[in-house]
Design a protein around this motif. Structure first.
Motif, PDB file in Angstrom:
ATOM      1  N   THR A 128       0.825  -1.212   0.000  1.00 47.47           N
ATOM      2  CA  THR A 128       0.000   0.000   0.000  1.00 47.47           C
ATOM      3  C   THR A 128       0.855   1.257   0.000  1.00 47.47           C
ATOM      4  O   THR A 128       0.552   2.241  -0.682  1.00 47.47           O
ATOM      5  CB  THR A 128      -0.922  -0.001   1.231  1.00 47.47           C
ATOM      6  N   GLY A 129       1.952   1.228   0.760  1.00 53.81           N
ATOM      7  CA  GLY A 129       2.797   2.411   0.860  1.00 53.81           C
ATOM      8  C   GLY A 129       3.384   2.839  -0.464  1.00 53.81           C
ATOM      9  O   GLY A 129       3.551   4.038  -0.724  1.00 53.81           O
ATOM     10  N   GLU A 130       3.720   1.882  -1.328  1.00 54.43           N
ATOM     11  CA  GLU A 130       4.270   2.212  -2.639  1.00 54.43           C
ATOM     12  C   GLU A 130       3.254   2.987  -3.472  1.00 54.43           C
ATOM     13  O   GLU A 130       3.591   3.959  -4.145  1.00 54.43           O
ATOM     14  CB  GLU A 130       4.680   0.933  -3.366  1.00 54.43           C
ATOM     15  N   VAL A 131       2.016   2.546  -3.414  1.00 54.53           N
ATOM     16  CA  VAL A 131       0.972   3.203  -4.211  1.00 54.53           C
ATOM     17  C   VAL A 131       0.675   4.591  -3.661  1.00 54.53           C
ATOM     18  O   VAL A 131       0.541   5.565  -4.417  1.00 54.53           O
ATOM     19  CB  VAL A 131      -0.302   2.335  -4.226  1.00 54.53           C
ATOM     20  N   VAL A 132       0.572   4.704  -2.342  1.00 52.46           N
ATOM     21  CA  VAL A 132       0.289   6.005  -1.721  1.00 52.46           C
ATOM     22  C   VAL A 132       1.417   6.990  -2.007  1.00 52.46           C
ATOM     23  O   VAL A 132       1.177   8.150  -2.365  1.00 52.46           O
ATOM     24  CB  VAL A 132       0.085   5.826  -0.206  1.00 52.46           C
TER      25      VAL A 132
ATOM     26  N   ARG B 271      15.657  13.116  -8.658  1.00 57.64           N
ATOM     27  CA  ARG B 271      14.442  12.770  -7.906  1.00 57.64           C
ATOM     28  C   ARG B 271      13.316  12.374  -8.847  1.00 57.64           C
ATOM     29  O   ARG B 271      12.540  11.450  -8.558  1.00 57.64           O
ATOM     30  CB  ARG B 271      14.016  13.952  -7.034  1.00 57.64           C
ATOM     31  N   ALA B 272      13.207  13.072  -9.975  1.00 57.72           N
ATOM     32  CA  ALA B 272      12.161  12.736 -10.945  1.00 57.72           C
ATOM     33  C   ALA B 272      12.380  11.347 -11.525  1.00 57.72           C
ATOM     34  O   ALA B 272      11.423  10.603 -11.762  1.00 57.72           O
ATOM     35  CB  ALA B 272      12.119  13.783 -12.055  1.00 57.72           C
ATOM     36  N   HIS B 273      13.633  10.996 -11.757  1.00 60.43           N
ATOM     37  CA  HIS B 273      13.942   9.659 -12.287  1.00 60.43           C
ATOM     38  C   HIS B 273      13.530   8.585 -11.286  1.00 60.43           C
ATOM     39  O   HIS B 273      12.929   7.557 -11.661  1.00 60.43           O
ATOM     40  CB  HIS B 273      15.433   9.549 -12.601  1.00 60.43           C
ATOM     41  N   ILE B 274      13.833   8.823 -10.010  1.00 66.11           N
ATOM     42  CA  ILE B 274      13.430   7.871  -8.972  1.00 66.11           C
ATOM     43  C   ILE B 274      11.908   7.790  -8.890  1.00 66.11           C
ATOM     44  O   ILE B 274      11.323   6.702  -8.837  1.00 66.11           O
ATOM     45  CB  ILE B 274      14.021   8.287  -7.613  1.00 66.11           C
ATOM     46  N   GLY B 275      11.261   8.973  -8.880  1.00 65.36           N
ATOM     47  CA  GLY B 275       9.801   8.991  -8.807  1.00 65.36           C
ATOM     48  C   GLY B 275       9.151   8.339 -10.010  1.00 65.36           C
ATOM     49  O   GLY B 275       8.179   7.582  -9.880  1.00 65.36           O
ATOM     50  N   ALA B 276       9.677   8.617 -11.214  1.00 64.50           N
ATOM     51  CA  ALA B 276       9.114   8.022 -12.427  1.00 64.50           C
ATOM     52  C   ALA B 276       9.291   6.510 -12.425  1.00 64.50           C
ATOM     53  O   ALA B 276       8.431   5.768 -12.918  1.00 64.50           O
ATOM     54  CB  ALA B 276       9.773   8.634 -13.661  1.00 64.50           C
ATOM     55  N   THR B 277      10.409   6.034 -11.861  1.00 64.81           N
ATOM     56  CA  THR B 277      10.614   4.585 -11.752  1.00 64.81           C
ATOM     57  C   THR B 277       9.520   3.952 -10.901  1.00 64.81           C
ATOM     58  O   THR B 277       8.967   2.894 -11.249  1.00 64.81           O
ATOM     59  CB  THR B 277      11.992   4.292 -11.134  1.00 64.81           C
ATOM     60  N   LYS B 278       9.194   4.598  -9.779  1.00 65.66           N
ATOM     61  CA  LYS B 278       8.147   4.071  -8.910  1.00 65.66           C
ATOM     62  C   LYS B 278       6.773   4.159  -9.572  1.00 65.66           C
ATOM     63  O   LYS B 278       5.961   3.239  -9.445  1.00 65.66           O
ATOM     64  CB  LYS B 278       8.143   4.844  -7.584  1.00 65.66           C
TER      65      LYS B 278
END
Length: 611
Positions: free
Chosen positions: A126-130, A314-321
């Motif tokens: 759940t934490g990954e999605v949130v 940070r965007a690369h990390i966020g986009a990966t998730k």
């Protein structure tokens, strides 16, 4: 400017984070190019400012207050107007780019979660999605907000380098070579920073998951005395997240300090060289002033470049998730339907069990094993294509798996045994398609015998329900969910244990009204309650996963459709409730509906008086 959220966020590529970022850029290329153009114009104007100031100083020293000086002042005034205008308008576009990319990413995640069914919880915590919505989407948007300043800084750097080379080749070489060196040194810290940010992101996601799981199971934990254990686990993970955050802060603090120190050292070096050249007569006083102006200005592009590098990381990390969430394959509808939708009012058939729902019939499904009958009913709604591959269901002879999922959802509605309510206004909770009138709402409330919900929720239909409907009892939540399903009024309605949480008197009233409301429309009710079975057109009795008999409730009790073994088995299932007859008579529906109307009007009048 476009209103947000978007009507359609589009279909992104899922090959990787870079592909997603480029796709987002393409989706908003108009406002992105406008912002970049304004950023380039703003920084170019600022880059020319020191040059114009230096010329004004030299012209003033040489000619006094003459036309050359006034022209330089006019030029500075025009440059200032350009900087102010482009900065104000550009900021609006920067924010618009940020919000557009962030909202699009959030919408994509939300759409995937809504369409994925139960597979999202099987594949991701759940934490990954949130975190993908609460954190990663904003990080993605940030890189688009900084793009204009970064590209503008690159152009400004080129302009300054050319102008400095015209003033002095040595000073120009210091700019051309020194500034990239400063940026490269700062860039060395970005990789360890991004690594620590990724670790903090993982720890934060695990903490969110643990918190969500603990909150959702708090009642159970208290029942078994496990609060302290899970509190300790949360405390441990919280400290781990804090430790990761401190590591990020340490690296970030060094980077922030170097962002001031290195450009400052660059400025000092450039001014020291310029001052010695001015004393030697190699450059004029105005050129010395321009050199200082260029040196002071260039610290901003260096800072912008560093911020852009951090934001891109940070965007690369966020986009990966985000891509990881978007790659979840939906439980149903992963491939478009290939068959044309069958005509209306056709049979719905479960081939494995032999359940055959004729159009317009209200049928009950009874089994000694409630899970068995619930499984049959659930697969009528097509919730998992892979799991239901070996249990085909046909609508009018067409496999549900071959139909477009939207067609199935529009024509077949399955209301499961566990009611799921969301926070929001009661009327919005009931009217999920947003097309019902107040009369429609009150009628389904009357049918579901949920008038007490209107009294328990402040402001009635306009009252606010908390998360999961916690302010309601279990029976009230079940009746609200039943009213919601009835309001949709689908061609085929499947209700799994719709009255299991209510008392016998309420169940008898609901059973009579439900049968009357759905008469003539295909309806399946999974229940073993005689109070409901007395009102349906037909009962399908299941044993061992197969429909063994079909008849009215009385016929199955009497002789089991000419099968004594079936009759005995059926009696064993429903007989335990045979003596639970309600003492109160069933209220008249029209009278109840009128009472609800009067009550709702009174609540509205009270609310109007208070306002």
């Amino acid at each position: 400017m476009r209103s947000l959220p978007l009507d359609d966020p589009g279909t992104p590529p899922l090959s990787g984070p870079v592909a997603l970022l480029w796709w987002l850029a393409g989706r908003q290329w108009g406002i992105l190019l406008t912002a970049v153009g304004l950023g380039i114009l703003q920084f170019a104007a600022q880059a020319f400012t020191p040059y114009v100031v230096g010329r004004a100083v030299d012209d003033g020293l040489e000619s006094g207050f003459g036309p050359d000086l006034w022209r330089a002042c006019g030029t500075l005034l025009a440059i200032g107007a350009v900087v102010i205008t482009t900065s104000a308008i550009g900021h609006r576009y920067d924010v618009n780019n940020w919000l557009r990319a962030a909202f699009t990413s959030s919408q994509l995640v939300g759409r995937t979660v809504a369409r994925s069914g139960h597979t999202i919880t099987k594949e991701l915590p759940t934490g990954e999605v949130v975190s993908a919505v609460a954190n990663d989407a904003l990080r993605i948007g940030e890189v688009f907000a900084l793009a204009a300043h970064f590209l503008g800084s690159l152009v400004a750097y080129g302009i300054v380098a050319v102008l400095m080379l015209r003033v002095s080749v040595p000073l120009g070489l210091v700019v051309v070579l020194g500034l990239p060196t400063v940026a490269a040194i700062l860039g060395l810290l970005v990789k360890p920073l991004s690594r620590r940010q990724a670790a903090q992101r993982e720890a934060s996601g695990r903490l969110t998951t643990l918190g969500a799981d603990t909150v959702s199971g708090l009642r159970i934990l208290r029942g078994i005395g496990g609060e302290n254990v899970f509190t300790g686990r949360y405390r441990t993970q919280s400290q781990e997240t804090r430790r990761r955050g401190v590591e990020v802060a340490k690296t970030q603090s060094v980077l922030d300090a170097l962002q001031v120190l290195l450009p400052g050292a660059f400025v000092v070096t450039l001014i020291w060289l310029g001052a010695h050249m001015a004393l030697a007569g190699t450059i004029t006083p105005g050129q010395l002033v321009a050199t200082y102006g260029f040196a002071a200005f260039l610290s901003w592009p260096v800072q912008n470049a560093t911020q852009m590098l951090q934001a891109a990381t940070r965007a690369h990390i966020g986009a990966t998730k985000v891509v990881k969430v978007l790659q979840v394959v939906p439980a149903t509808g992963a491939t478009p339907g290939t068959a044309a939708a069958p005509d209306r009012h056709v049979p719905l058939v479960d081939e494995v069990s032999g359940l055959h729902l004729e159009p317009g019939r209200v049928v009950a499904l009874v089994s000694a094993d409630p899970d068995e009958s619930a499984r049959i009913a659930t697969r009528l709604g097509r919730f998992d294509d892979d799991a239901e591959k070996d249990t085909p269901v046909r609508l009018g002879g067409v496999l549900l798996s071959d139909l477009d999922k939207d067609v199935v959802r529009e024509r077949i509605v399955v209301a499961e045994a566990t009611p799921h309510l969301f926070s929001g206004l009661l009327e919005e909770e009931l009217d999920v398609r947003g097309s019902a009138t107040q009369d429609d709402l009150l009628r389904v409330i009357a049918t579901a015998d949920a008038q007490d919900v209107l009294d328990s929720v402040p402001d009635g239909l306009a009252g606010e329900l908390p998360e999961k409907g916690r302010s309601l009892s279990g029976g009230q939540r079940q009746r609200v969910a039943l009213a919601r399903a009835l309001l949709i009024d689908p061609e085929i309605l499947v209700l799994v244990e719709p009255t299991s949480a209510v008392d016998a008197h309420t169940e008898a009233r609901i059973a009579a009204r439900l049968a009357d409301v759905r008469r003539g429309r295909t309806t399946l009710v999974v229940t073993a309650s005689p109070l409901v079975l007395d009102h349906v057109d037909e009962v399908a009795f299941v044993q061992g996963g197969l429909v063994r008999a079909r008849a009215t409730h009385d016929d199955l009790l009497a002789h089991g459709a000419d099968d004594l073994e079936v009759a005995l088995a059926y009696r064993a299932v429903v007989g335990r409730q045979m003596d639970e007859e309600p003492d109160e008579s069933i209220a008249d529906d029209e009278r109840l509906y009128e009472e609800l109307m009067v009550g709702q009007s009174a609540r509205e009048n009270r609310a109007g008086g208070q306002s």
